[in-house]
Design a protein around this motif. Structure first.
Motif, PDB file in Angstrom:
ATOM      1  N   ALA A  38      33.200  45.414  44.938  1.00  0.00           N
ATOM      2  CA  ALA A  38      34.460  46.154  45.125  1.00  0.00           C
ATOM      3  C   ALA A  38      34.626  46.712  46.533  1.00  0.00           C
ATOM      4  N   GLY A  39      33.635  46.490  47.385  1.00  0.00           N
ATOM      5  CA  GLY A  39      33.717  47.001  48.757  1.00  0.00           C
ATOM      6  C   GLY A  39      33.974  45.852  49.714  1.00  0.00           C
ATOM      7  N   ASP A  40      34.929  46.033  50.614  1.00  0.00           N
ATOM      8  CA  ASP A  40      35.299  44.933  51.511  1.00  0.00           C
ATOM      9  C   ASP A  40      35.353  45.481  52.931  1.00  0.00           C
ATOM     10  N   ILE A  41      34.482  44.984  53.787  1.00  0.00           N
ATOM     11  CA  ILE A  41      34.437  45.478  55.171  1.00  0.00           C
ATOM     12  C   ILE A  41      35.743  45.165  55.909  1.00  0.00           C
ATOM     13  N   GLU A  42      36.406  44.076  55.521  1.00  0.00           N
ATOM     14  CA  GLU A  42      37.679  43.719  56.184  1.00  0.00           C
ATOM     15  C   GLU A  42      38.741  44.800  55.992  1.00  0.00           C
ATOM     16  N   TYR A 178      46.846  54.749  41.881  1.00  0.00           N
ATOM     17  CA  TYR A 178      47.404  53.440  42.214  1.00  0.00           C
ATOM     18  C   TYR A 178      47.769  53.466  43.692  1.00  0.00           C
ATOM     19  N   GLY A 179      47.995  52.264  44.260  1.00  0.00           N
ATOM     20  CA  GLY A 179      48.351  52.196  45.672  1.00  0.00           C
ATOM     21  C   GLY A 179      47.710  50.975  46.306  1.00  0.00           C
ATOM     22  N   PRO A 180      47.828  50.841  47.636  1.00  0.00           N
ATOM     23  CA  PRO A 180      47.282  49.663  48.311  1.00  0.00           C
ATOM     24  C   PRO A 180      45.761  49.612  48.275  1.00  0.00           C
ATOM     25  N   ARG A 181      45.219  48.404  48.389  1.00  0.00           N
ATOM     26  CA  ARG A 181      43.779  48.160  48.531  1.00  0.00           C
ATOM     27  C   ARG A 181      42.979  48.479  47.267  1.00  0.00           C
ATOM     28  N   GLN A 182      43.622  48.421  46.085  1.00  0.00           N
ATOM     29  CA  GLN A 182      42.862  48.619  44.832  1.00  0.00           C
ATOM     30  C   GLN A 182      42.405  47.254  44.329  1.00  0.00           C
ATOM     31  N   TRP A 315      43.493  40.109  48.650  1.00  0.00           N
ATOM     32  CA  TRP A 315      43.132  40.141  47.220  1.00  0.00           C
ATOM     33  C   TRP A 315      42.765  38.790  46.630  1.00  0.00           C
ATOM     34  N   GLN A 316      43.195  37.687  47.279  1.00  0.00           N
ATOM     35  CA  GLN A 316      42.901  36.374  46.677  1.00  0.00           C
ATOM     36  C   GLN A 316      41.399  36.108  46.595  1.00  0.00           C
ATOM     37  N   LYS A 317      40.610  36.721  47.501  1.00  0.00           N
ATOM     38  CA  LYS A 317      39.152  36.555  47.474  1.00  0.00           C
ATOM     39  C   LYS A 317      38.553  37.071  46.161  1.00  0.00           C
ATOM     40  N   GLN A 318      39.218  38.080  45.549  1.00  0.00           N
ATOM     41  CA  GLN A 318      38.658  38.736  44.363  1.00  0.00           C
ATOM     42  C   GLN A 318      39.150  38.117  43.062  1.00  0.00           C
ATOM     43  N   LYS A 319      40.259  37.362  43.173  1.00  0.00           N
ATOM     44  CA  LYS A 319      41.050  37.112  41.976  1.00  0.00           C
ATOM     45  C   LYS A 319      40.390  36.180  40.956  1.00  0.00           C
ATOM     46  N   SER A 320      39.868  35.013  41.416  1.00  0.00           N
ATOM     47  CA  SER A 320      39.435  34.030  40.413  1.00  0.00           C
ATOM     48  C   SER A 320      38.190  34.516  39.671  1.00  0.00           C
ATOM     49  N   GLU A 321      37.263  35.187  40.386  1.00  0.00           N
ATOM     50  CA  GLU A 321      36.071  35.701  39.707  1.00  0.00           C
ATOM     51  C   GLU A 321      36.464  36.768  38.671  1.00  0.00           C
ATOM     52  N   THR A 322      37.404  37.622  39.064  1.00  0.00           N
ATOM     53  CA  THR A 322      37.854  38.685  38.148  1.00  0.00           C
ATOM     54  C   THR A 322      38.469  38.075  36.893  1.00  0.00           C
ATOM     55  N   GLU A 323      39.336  37.084  37.073  1.00  0.00           N
ATOM     56  CA  GLU A 323      40.006  36.500  35.904  1.00  0.00           C
ATOM     57  C   GLU A 323      39.025  35.711  35.039  1.00  0.00           C
ATOM     58  N   SER A 324      37.978  35.084  35.662  1.00  0.00           N
ATOM     59  CA  SER A 324      37.020  34.385  34.773  1.00  0.00           C
ATOM     60  C   SER A 324      36.259  35.381  33.917  1.00  0.00           C
TER      61      SER A 324
END
Ligand code: NAD
Ligand code: TDX
Length: 331
Positions: A38-42, A178-182, A315-324
Motif C-alpha cells: 500500500a506504500g508507493d514511493i512515486e 476518502y480523497g486522492p491517492r487511496q 492506480w493501474q499498478k495496484q488494480k489487477s492484483e487487488t481484483e484477483s
C-alpha cells in the motif's frame, strides 16, 4: 519542529505530508515507510527534495530508535489498514500495528519525544442503524475484526505508556477517509476504478451499512490542530458528520460518472461486517476550534473521481492484483 511521519507513503500519511508542506512549510519532515503493497514511493516523487525519505520497517527497533532520537515528534500513521486483508491473513496486522507501535512507544519513552498516534473509530465496534448515539472519547472499546482489534491494542498501549511512564502522547480516532491517492482495495476508489475500467461497482451484502465519511485533508487538518493545540494524554475523535450508507455512496458515484444509478452488482458480504460508525466530534470542534472544509460530500467525491481519471498510471499498478484477491473471495 522536526516530524517523523510513519507510513508517509500510504494514503493518509502522504496527504498529510503534502498538507504540511503547504500549510506549515517551516516544519521539517522525515518519512519512514516500508513500501509494502500500500506504500508507493512515486506518490512522494514531486516533493522528494523537500523531505527526507527512509525505506524501513517500524518493526526494526534499531532504525526506529535512531529516527525517533533525531526528531521532536512522531506522527504515527503506519499500519496494515484493510479489514478484508485482516480476515485472510491477520499476522501482518499484529506485527505492524502492535509490535510496530510498541517499538515507537519505547523509543519515544527513551528519548523523551512526543507522539501523535493515528487510529480509527472502528476500535469502538459498531452501532445500530437507529441508535441516536455516536462514538465519543469515552465509548468502551469493542472491536470486531483483526484489523480493528490490533488498532485497539495499539491505542491501549499508548494509553498505558502515558499513564505508567508519563510519555507525552495524544491519540486521534478518525472515521472513514476518502480523497486522492487511496489504494484501490478501499470502497470508494475501488468503485471509481471499476467504472473507469468498464466494469460494475461491487456492493457487499445489502449495502445498508453506514460509514461516516471525511475528506482526507479534513482528517489531516485536525491532526495538525492536535499537534499544535492538543493536550497530552487526551483522545480526540475526528469526524465531519458524513454518515452515508454504502448503497447511496455507490449510487452517487454512478450518477457523478454519468452511469445509471442501478448499474452495480451485489457481491458476498464481509464476515463480521460492522453495521454503522458515527463520530461525535464536539471535543475537537469546541476545545481545539477545528472545522472541516469539505462539507459537501458530492463535491469532494467529484474531485476524487477527477483525480482517479487523471492519474490512471498511479492506480493501474495496484488494480489487477487487488481484483484477483477479491475474485477469490467472491467479493
Ligand atoms: P495505507 O494502507 O494506505 O497506508 C499505510 C502505510 O503504512 C503504507 O504506506 C505502508 O507501506 C506503511 N506501513 C505499513 N506497515 C508498516 C511497517 N511495519 N513499517 C513501515 N511502514 C509500514 O493506510 P491509510 O488508509 O493511509 O491509513 C493510515 C493510518 O490511518 C492507519 O493507522 C489507519 O489505521 C488509520 N486510519 C485510516 C482510516 C481510513 O479511512 N483509511 C480511517 C481512520 C484511521
Ligand atoms: O467493494 C467493496 N464494496 C463494499 O460494499 C468494498 C471494498 C467495501 N464495501 C463496504 C464495506 C464497508 O462497509 O464499504 C464500506 C467501506 O469499506 P472499506 O473501504 O474497506 O473501509 P472500512 O472497512 O469501513 O475501513 C476503513 O475505515 C476505517 C479503512 O479501511 C480503515 O483503515 C479505517 O480504520
Amino acid at each position: 519542529m522536526k516530524l517523523l511521519v510513519t507510513g508517509g507513503a500510504g494514503f493518509i500519511g502522504s496527504n498529510f505530508v503534502f498538507l504540511v508542506l503547504t500549510e506549515r512549510p517551516e516544519w521539517q519532515i522525515t518519512v519512514i515507510d516500508k513500501l509494502g503493497y500500500a506504500g508507493d514511493i512515486e506518490t512522494l516523487d514531486s516533493i522528494k527534495d523537500k523531505i527526507q525519505f527512509v525505506k524501513g520497517d517500524i518493526v526494526d527497533n534499531e532504525l526506529v530508535d535512531k529516527l525517533v532520537s533525531e526528531n521532536n515528534i512522531v506522527v504515527h500513521f503506519a499500519a496494515e489498514s484493510h479489514n478484508d486483508n485482516s480476515l485472510t491473513n491477520p499476522w501482518p496486522f499484529v506485527e505492524s500495528n502492535i509490535i510496530g507501535t510498541f517499538n515507537i512507544l519505547e523509543a519515544v519513552r527513551r528519548h523523551k519525544k512526543r507522539l501523535h498516534h493515528i487510529s480509527t473509530d472502528e476500535v469502538y465496534g459498531d452501532l445500530e442503524l437507529d441508535d441516536p448515539s455516536k462514538f465519543t472519547p469515552t465509548t468502551p472499546y469493542n472491536p470486531s475484526s483483526p484489523y480493528s482489534s490490533t488498532k485497539a491494542g495499539s491505542d491501549l498501549l499508548v494509553r498505558a505508556w502515558v499513564r505508567s511512564f508519563g510519555i507525552h502522547a495524544t491519540i486521534s480516532n478518525c472515521s472513514n477517509n476518502y480523497g486522492p491517492r487511496q489504494h484501490v482495495e478501499k470502497f470508494i476508489p475501488r468503485q471509481i476504478t471499476e467504472i473507469l475500467e468498464g466494469r460494475k461497482p461491487k456492493l457487499y451484502g445489502t449495502g445498508e451499512n453506514v460509514r461516516d465519511w471525511i475528506h482526507v485533508d479534513d482528517h489531516n487538518s485536525a491532526v495538525i490542530a492536535i499537534i499544535e493545540k492538543g493536550v497530552s494524554g487526551e483522545t480526540y475523535l475526528i469526524g465531519a458528520n458524513g454518515e452515508k450508507n454504502n448503497k447511496s455512496v455507490i449510487e452517487t458515484i454512478l450518477k457523478l460518472m454519468g452511469k445509471p444509478m442501478d448499474e452495480y452488482e451485489h457481491v458476498n458480504d464481509r464476515p463480521g461486517h460492522d453495521l454503522r460508525y458515527a463520530i461525535d466530534n464536539s471535543k475537537l470542534t469546541s476545545e481545539l476550534g477545528w472545522k472541516p472544509k469539505y462539507t459537501d460530500f458530492e463535491e469532494g467525491l467529484k474531485q476524487t473521481i477527477d483525480w482517479y481519471r487523471n492519474n490512471a498510471s498511479w492506480w493501474q499498478k495496484q488494480k489487477s492484483e487487488t481484483e484477483s484477491k477479491y475474485a477469490e473471495l467472491g467479493r
